[in-house]
Design an enzyme around this catalytic site. Sequence first.
Site, PDB file in Angstrom:
ATOM      1  N   SER A  14       0.837  -1.193   0.000  1.00 29.44           N
ATOM      2  CA  SER A  14       0.000   0.000   0.000  1.00 29.44           C
ATOM      3  C   SER A  14       0.880   1.255   0.000  1.00 29.44           C
ATOM      4  O   SER A  14       1.716   1.416  -0.883  1.00 29.44           O
ATOM      5  CB  SER A  14      -0.955  -0.052   1.202  1.00 29.44           C
ATOM      6  N   ASP A  43       0.449  -4.281  -3.934  1.00 30.19           N
ATOM      7  CA  ASP A  43      -0.687  -3.376  -4.112  1.00 30.19           C
ATOM      8  C   ASP A  43      -0.313  -1.935  -3.723  1.00 30.19           C
ATOM      9  O   ASP A  43      -0.971  -1.316  -2.874  1.00 30.19           O
ATOM     10  CB  ASP A  43      -1.893  -3.859  -3.300  1.00 30.19           C
ATOM     11  N   HIS A  91      -7.460  -5.348  -1.005  1.00 25.14           N
ATOM     12  CA  HIS A  91      -6.222  -4.618  -0.740  1.00 25.14           C
ATOM     13  C   HIS A  91      -5.509  -5.085   0.528  1.00 25.14           C
ATOM     14  O   HIS A  91      -4.288  -4.983   0.616  1.00 25.14           O
ATOM     15  CB  HIS A  91      -6.562  -3.132  -0.633  1.00 25.14           C
TER      16      HIS A  91
END
Length: 311
Positions: free
Chosen positions: A135, A162, A238
């Site tokens: 992230s 991600d 996610h």
Amino acid sequence: MASSSSIAVSTSTNVFENGNYKTQLIKFDQGSSQCLPPPKPLLIGTPSEAGEFPVLLFLHGYLLNNSFYSQLLQHIASHGFIVIAPQLYSVAGPDSTEEIKSTAAITNWFSEALQTYLPSHVRPNLSKLALSGHSRGGKVAFAVALGKAITSLKFSALIGVDPVDGMDKGKQTPPPILTYIPHSFDIDMAVLVLGSGLGEVKRNPLFPPCAPKGVNHEDFYNECRKPAYHFVAEDYGHVDMLNDDTTGIRGKATYCLCKNGKSREPMRRFVGGVMVAFLKAYLEDNSMDLESIKDGHLTASVVLQKVDFRV
């Protein structure tokens, strides 16, 4: 210091399963009594057995605890890697500049004191060093790889799990990393980008998607030069690579804010397995598993929405 050993692990050599090494989790707070404490608190996943192992630095996602990744760290460590996950902050605003500086400081600390924080029979091979993050941590990893902060050690591989660079195209958080120019990243190492098919989907009308289109894995991969690999898990979200159970207010929030898959274990095995295959290829010169995944001969634990590569 706190430490815990894993339960018995499988003897399978399938990268999507636990590897042949028993593992140990070691936690160090910043206020360690040792002479050269780490710049940030650390959670280390390491093989329990004697040997010299490559090192992976893993950066957590926005407002997440490094402990939420302990099962992923142990999966990777069980295949013969030392995985170091700092807690970069407790509270943070939109600007990740300090995280970039902290990542460089931690990397520079490795050569000074990392060995003293590991079991005496476990030796880190800092000539085989990789950088990764999830992230916002993925964005920070790319920033360091792009030279936004100077490190005394050289990374040989980069992994974005991600990665996210803000809220939307035109709403990047500082410092912006994406340029929207294809193959513009001047990164002198192999890159793996992992994505979630549900990351760009809103969980409900009240919250934005956790990995919005325009600032997510697709955009990061588009700016990578070869060698680069891109794998996307279709029906997972996610944060589905986190531990099965994440506790506390932040841990509970991970179930509410992002669109998630049915369970976390398949996504975590997928992320851990592809990371292991990539690390074996670019840190240990053994590309057999990565090639098998790329060609579809080694089946992932999830349905793949996309497989792309530039080599």
